[in-house]
Design a protein around this motif. Structure first.
Motif, PDB file in Angstrom:
ATOM      1  N   ILE A   1       4.081   6.175  -5.106  1.00 23.02           N
ATOM      2  CA  ILE A   1       4.323   6.360  -6.542  1.00 23.02           C
ATOM      3  C   ILE A   1       3.193   7.164  -7.176  1.00 23.02           C
ATOM      4  O   ILE A   1       3.431   8.086  -7.974  1.00 23.02           O
ATOM      5  N   ARG A   2       1.966   6.831  -6.816  1.00 24.12           N
ATOM      6  CA  ARG A   2       0.818   7.531  -7.390  1.00 24.12           C
ATOM      7  C   ARG A   2       0.826   9.019  -7.029  1.00 24.12           C
ATOM      8  O   ARG A   2       0.591   9.883  -7.885  1.00 24.12           O
ATOM      9  N   ASP A   3       1.137   9.346  -5.771  1.00 18.54           N
ATOM     10  CA  ASP A   3       1.127  10.741  -5.341  1.00 18.54           C
ATOM     11  C   ASP A   3       2.274  11.536  -5.954  1.00 18.54           C
ATOM     12  O   ASP A   3       2.117  12.700  -6.333  1.00 18.54           O
TER      13      ASP A   3
ATOM     14  N   ALA B   1      -0.245   5.883   2.404  1.00 15.29           N
ATOM     15  CA  ALA B   1       0.876   6.813   2.324  1.00 15.29           C
ATOM     16  C   ALA B   1       0.357   8.227   2.187  1.00 15.29           C
ATOM     17  O   ALA B   1      -0.586   8.470   1.444  1.00 15.29           O
ATOM     18  N   PRO B   2       0.938   9.188   2.872  1.00 13.12           N
ATOM     19  CA  PRO B   2       0.343  10.496   3.056  1.00 13.12           C
ATOM     20  C   PRO B   2       0.389  11.396   1.856  1.00 13.12           C
ATOM     21  O   PRO B   2      -0.315  12.382   1.795  1.00 13.12           O
ATOM     22  N   GLY B   3       1.228  11.117   0.890  1.00 11.98           N
ATOM     23  CA  GLY B   3       1.371  12.038  -0.223  1.00 11.98           C
ATOM     24  C   GLY B   3       2.793  12.541  -0.302  1.00 11.98           C
ATOM     25  O   GLY B   3       3.723  11.867   0.105  1.00 11.98           O
ATOM     26  N   ALA B   4       2.957  13.701  -0.856  1.00 12.83           N
ATOM     27  CA  ALA B   4       4.313  14.184  -1.074  1.00 12.83           C
ATOM     28  C   ALA B   4       4.350  15.682  -1.095  1.00 12.83           C
ATOM     29  O   ALA B   4       3.321  16.341  -1.187  1.00 12.83           O
TER      30      ALA B   4
ATOM     31  N   ILE C   1       0.830  -1.202   0.000  1.00 14.07           N
ATOM     32  CA  ILE C   1       0.000   0.000   0.000  1.00 14.07           C
ATOM     33  C   ILE C   1       0.866   1.254   0.000  1.00 14.07           C
ATOM     34  O   ILE C   1       0.620   2.214  -0.739  1.00 14.07           O
ATOM     35  N   ALA C   2       1.908   1.237   0.833  1.00 13.62           N
ATOM     36  CA  ALA C   2       2.769   2.414   0.948  1.00 13.62           C
ATOM     37  C   ALA C   2       3.469   2.724  -0.366  1.00 13.62           C
ATOM     38  O   ALA C   2       3.494   3.878  -0.814  1.00 13.62           O
TER      39      ALA C   2
ATOM     40  N   LEU D   1      12.115   9.980   0.468  1.00 16.82           N
ATOM     41  CA  LEU D   1      10.895   9.269   0.839  1.00 16.82           C
ATOM     42  C   LEU D   1      10.913   9.025   2.334  1.00 16.82           C
ATOM     43  O   LEU D   1      11.839   8.410   2.850  1.00 16.82           O
ATOM     44  N   GLY D   2       9.877   9.516   3.034  1.00 18.78           N
ATOM     45  CA  GLY D   2       9.842   9.448   4.487  1.00 18.78           C
ATOM     46  C   GLY D   2       9.493   8.075   5.004  1.00 18.78           C
ATOM     47  O   GLY D   2       9.291   7.117   4.259  1.00 18.78           O
ATOM     48  N   GLU D   3       9.379   7.992   6.347  1.00 22.17           N
ATOM     49  CA  GLU D   3       9.110   6.716   7.015  1.00 22.17           C
ATOM     50  C   GLU D   3       7.794   6.105   6.570  1.00 22.17           C
ATOM     51  O   GLU D   3       7.597   4.903   6.707  1.00 22.17           O
TER      52      GLU D   3
END
Length: 258
Positions: free
Chosen positions: A219-221, A253-256, A213-214, A241-243
């Motif tokens: 990659i998508r964000d 994953a929160p985004g970027a 999932i992460a 890329l963060g934790e």
């Protein structure tokens, strides 16, 4: 928005893989080949509040500002010894300031969420100088009998001072619930009327699914941010890329940020 000062703090206690092998069915080879982790820092005689304060003081000093110049404190924190007051409230007391503050529970994604909020506050004139603190003690979430989780985590705190400027170009923050793949539950105080059975559970994590999932979300964000800004992958000099790409507590994953 731009960063003008940073700070960090780690516990003194360093725990090696061989130390964990003394009470877990594991080894240095088993851990390093699967995670790349050799050592981690864990709280022992210090508190998370100590680390958060040290990181905050470093960030303010590096910014060239005084504590009294901070207009807002945003704290990323999942859990600490206090449910109330918030960790942010404790910090402004220790810093000797009276600015507004709140804690935001975004787990691994917390820093990106806080940056997004701070950016909005600065752009709308809500605040000029913002202290952002991320402090966590995940060593107290995991079961130290479960080698699949406890070997992954360490404790620490980081802080940054943000102000007006053009340091950040764009943000993308997304969310999607996958609460079955990673969760940590704590029971509340009982009442004479509550009939729902609750119990405290250590961290539960489906590692392979969390990783999938992460990575897919990250990659998508990132692709979305690049497209939105007319950039190609090769136009970026460095990807950080963060934790959240490794230890996903927030279910997606929160985004970027770029």
């Amino acid at each position: 928005m731009k960063i003008i000062g940073t700070g960090s703090a780690l516990p003194e206690k360093e725990v090696t893989n061989n130390m964990l092998a003394g009470f877990l069915e594991t080894s240095d080879e088993w851990i390093t080949t699967r995670t790349g982790i050799h050592t981690r820092r864990l709280l022992s005689h210090e508190t998370l509040r100590d680390l958060a304060l040290k990181a905050s003081q470093q960030a303010i000093a590096a910014s060239g500002l005084q504590a009294q110049d901070i207009d807002y404190l945003i704290c990323s924190n999942v859990a600490n010894s206090y449910v109330s007051p918030s960790l942010g409230s404790i910090l402004i007391g220790k810093l000797g300031i009276q600015c507004p503050t709140f804690d935001m529970n975004g787990a691994c994604a917390g820093l990106v969420y806080c940056l997004d909020i701070a950016d909005a506050f600065i752009k709308t004139g809500k605040a000029r100088n913002i202290l952002l603190v991320a402090a966590e003690q995940p060593s107290r979430f995991a079961s130290w009998h479960d080698r699949a989780t406890c070997v992954l985590f360490g404790d620490g705190a980081a802080a940054m001072v943000l102000t007006e400027g053009e340091g950040f170009r764009d943000f993308r923050v997304t969310g999607e619930a996958h609460t079955d793949v990673m969760y940590y539950k704590r029971s509340l105080e009982p009442t004479p009327f509550d009939r729902v059975e609750e119990k405290t559970m250590p961290l539960v994590m489906e590692g392979r699914e969390v990783f999938r999932i992460a990575v897919e979300s990250c990659i998508r964000d990132v692709d979305t941010l690049l497209d939105r800004n007319g950039l190609k992958g090769d136009d970026i000099d460095l990807y950080l890329l963060g934790e959240s790409a490794h230890h996903l507590v927030h279910p997606r994953a929160p985004g970027a940020a770029c």
